[in-house]
Design a protein around this motif. Sequence first.
Motif, PDB file in Angstrom:
ATOM      1  N   THR A   3       0.820  -1.213   0.000  1.00 11.64           N
ATOM      2  CA  THR A   3       0.000   0.000   0.000  1.00 11.64           C
ATOM      3  C   THR A   3       0.847   1.253   0.000  1.00 11.64           C
ATOM      4  O   THR A   3       0.463   2.277  -0.568  1.00 11.64           O
ATOM      5  N   THR A   6       1.499   2.284  -3.561  1.00 14.10           N
ATOM      6  CA  THR A   6       0.370   2.621  -4.436  1.00 14.10           C
ATOM      7  C   THR A   6      -0.466   3.787  -3.906  1.00 14.10           C
ATOM      8  O   THR A   6      -1.088   4.497  -4.687  1.00 14.10           O
ATOM      9  N   LEU A   7      -0.511   3.982  -2.575  1.00 13.74           N
ATOM     10  CA  LEU A   7      -1.330   5.051  -2.009  1.00 13.74           C
ATOM     11  C   LEU A   7      -0.479   6.306  -1.899  1.00 13.74           C
ATOM     12  O   LEU A   7       0.330   6.442  -1.002  1.00 13.74           O
ATOM     13  N   GLN A  75     -13.236  10.626  -5.547  1.00 14.10           N
ATOM     14  CA  GLN A  75     -11.867  10.493  -6.048  1.00 14.10           C
ATOM     15  C   GLN A  75     -11.757   9.377  -7.081  1.00 14.10           C
ATOM     16  O   GLN A  75     -12.428   8.335  -6.979  1.00 14.10           O
ATOM     17  N   SER A  76     -10.904   9.618  -8.079  1.00 13.90           N
ATOM     18  CA  SER A  76     -10.695   8.598  -9.125  1.00 13.90           C
ATOM     19  C   SER A  76      -9.877   7.433  -8.599  1.00 13.90           C
ATOM     20  O   SER A  76     -10.046   6.280  -9.023  1.00 13.90           O
ATOM     21  N   GLU A  77      -8.957   7.750  -7.651  1.00 14.81           N
ATOM     22  CA  GLU A  77      -8.162   6.680  -7.046  1.00 14.81           C
ATOM     23  C   GLU A  77      -9.065   5.784  -6.200  1.00 14.81           C
ATOM     24  O   GLU A  77     -10.010   6.258  -5.577  1.00 14.81           O
ATOM     25  N   GLU A  78      -8.713   4.488  -6.168  1.00 19.85           N
ATOM     26  CA  GLU A  78      -9.542   3.548  -5.427  1.00 19.85           C
ATOM     27  C   GLU A  78      -9.446   3.787  -3.930  1.00 19.85           C
ATOM     28  O   GLU A  78     -10.424   3.678  -3.210  1.00 19.85           O
ATOM     29  N   ASN A  79      -8.250   4.112  -3.446  1.00 23.24           N
ATOM     30  CA  ASN A  79      -8.039   4.341  -2.018  1.00 23.24           C
ATOM     31  C   ASN A  79      -7.268   5.640  -1.805  1.00 23.24           C
ATOM     32  O   ASN A  79      -6.344   5.952  -2.566  1.00 23.24           O
ATOM     33  N   THR A  80      -7.643   6.385  -0.771  1.00 20.18           N
ATOM     34  CA  THR A  80      -6.965   7.629  -0.405  1.00 20.18           C
ATOM     35  C   THR A  80      -6.656   7.570   1.083  1.00 20.18           C
ATOM     36  O   THR A  80      -7.497   7.174   1.892  1.00 20.18           O
ATOM     37  N   ARG A 105     -13.789   3.661   5.519  1.00 20.17           N
ATOM     38  CA  ARG A 105     -13.421   2.506   4.696  1.00 20.17           C
ATOM     39  C   ARG A 105     -14.359   2.371   3.491  1.00 20.17           C
ATOM     40  O   ARG A 105     -13.914   2.150   2.362  1.00 20.17           O
ATOM     41  N   ASN A 106     -15.664   2.533   3.719  1.00 16.00           N
ATOM     42  CA  ASN A 106     -16.629   2.405   2.621  1.00 16.00           C
ATOM     43  C   ASN A 106     -16.496   3.532   1.598  1.00 16.00           C
ATOM     44  O   ASN A 106     -16.892   3.374   0.441  1.00 16.00           O
ATOM     45  N   GLY A 108     -13.673   4.655   0.626  1.00 16.99           N
ATOM     46  CA  GLY A 108     -12.407   4.477  -0.082  1.00 16.99           C
ATOM     47  C   GLY A 108     -11.228   5.085   0.633  1.00 16.99           C
ATOM     48  O   GLY A 108     -10.197   5.370   0.014  1.00 16.99           O
TER      49      GLY A 108
END
Length: 522
Positions: A3, A6-7, A75-80, A105-106, A108
């Motif tokens: 993570t 990628t984050l 957000q376009s990113e899956e996780n922030t 969490r829900n 993202g």
Amino acid sequence: MNTEETLTQAVIYCRVSSVKQVEEGHGLDSQETRCREYARRKGYEILQVFPDQGVSGGVLDRPKMREMLSFLLNQSEENTVVIIDDLNRFSRDVRVHWQLRDLVRNAGGVLESPSMKFGDTSDDVLIENLLASVSQHQRQKNGEQVSHRMRARVMNGYCVTTKILGYRYRQTKGEGKVLVRDEPFASIIQEALEGFASGRFASQTEVRRFLEAQPEFPKQTPAGGIRIQKITDMLRQPLYAGYIQSERMNVSLRKARHEGLISFETFQKIQKRLKEAAIAPARKDIHLDFPLRGFVTCGDCEKPLRACWSQSKSKKKHPYYLCHTKGCESYGKSIRRDDIEGDFAALLRQMRPNASLFRIIREMVYNAWNQRTAQIGEARKAMRREILKLERQIDGYLEKIVDASSERVMKAFDRKIDQLEHQKLLMSEKMEKSFAPQTSAAQMLEHPMRFLSNPWKLWESGDIILQKLVLRLAFSAPLPYHRNEGYRTPKTTLPFSVLGGNSGNQCKMVGGERLELPTSSV
């Protein structure tokens, strides 16, 4: 998946719970600085900061938290990454903590903090639960300590209310913040309270009208009105009498550390008047154009006359009084305002006492005033003895409470002690205020005597409140008016009955060597 590789995008969430922290600028800046430093070490790009100001950590619904969750969902990113300075800045309630964790969490988001590591292992969850419990305990403990300190301050006579109209807080050395008069509001409220206690204002509605007529007094509605509940709260507020109590904190009525706008005796009169039924309900449609409406009655049916403006064929409006009682001989018959109010003016001008009798009465009142002034010293001694007697009775009931086994009996003793405490407070205030006046009787009684000598002067001022006061002070009953005969014999109050009118035909000098005041005060 790694993570940390990628984050790369992150947001910062900060929170402070008190308005003082917001105003002084403490807390939010330091939280954001630590979070930015953490993001720089991790190589995260800060997209936005969401600072919740003056929001408790024990609540779920927060403005900036909602805004952040909406931002994460878009957000376009899956996780922030969501960076918080410390766990207690995120929440201070175990249940709320896990609800927020699920929402983040829900949406993202992945929660991180420079103070601790979040994870999904049993050990990580245990530590997070423990820290959340500790934060909740600290919040609850702080709340208890604040509550205890506030109660102790109220018990010592200090007000802890955020704001009380008519007062402002002033920092005092050794005492902290103490209430002091805030002008012009204090004087306006004082006049309103004393006016209601004395009967100058016959109802809460009249108090409201008086306050609405004051340009400086804050209004509650766009139309410049004040809600009747505001008036009721003011009339029931012991702070205005220099006393304080709190049912919520279980603090009984006691002397406060600030100066009252009115005396405790005046406050008691107000409470008594609130419990009693109003003499006559105040009309909502009263208007300056018809000061006698509601007081003058029909000479045939003795029902109050109504009043209105009537428009003629030429579009010109004319003011009238009329009877609106069906079945009455005068039903619907209009009486010109000039006639009914002109006759009243003539009647009021005649209510001037016989000059000789008025001089005698005035001298009697002045002599009685001087005698009463000389008796004040003895009265203070008697009041001091009464206070000691009340204190002994209170001590006696306290001893009985200790020995009582029945809860009902204990409550009865508590009520009796409260009654005795009220009597003691009232007696103490009377004793404190029972000093010989610094001014002469002539100065003190100038205004009442001027009114008795010529009530017309007060009426012609045109002030609707003063005109209503004249009606209550001069007449003991409504005035019957017959459209053909005019006013019937009016029933005047005791002072005018004693003083008589101009004619003085029935006035005779009192025989004997001594003059006695009537039992009722003039």
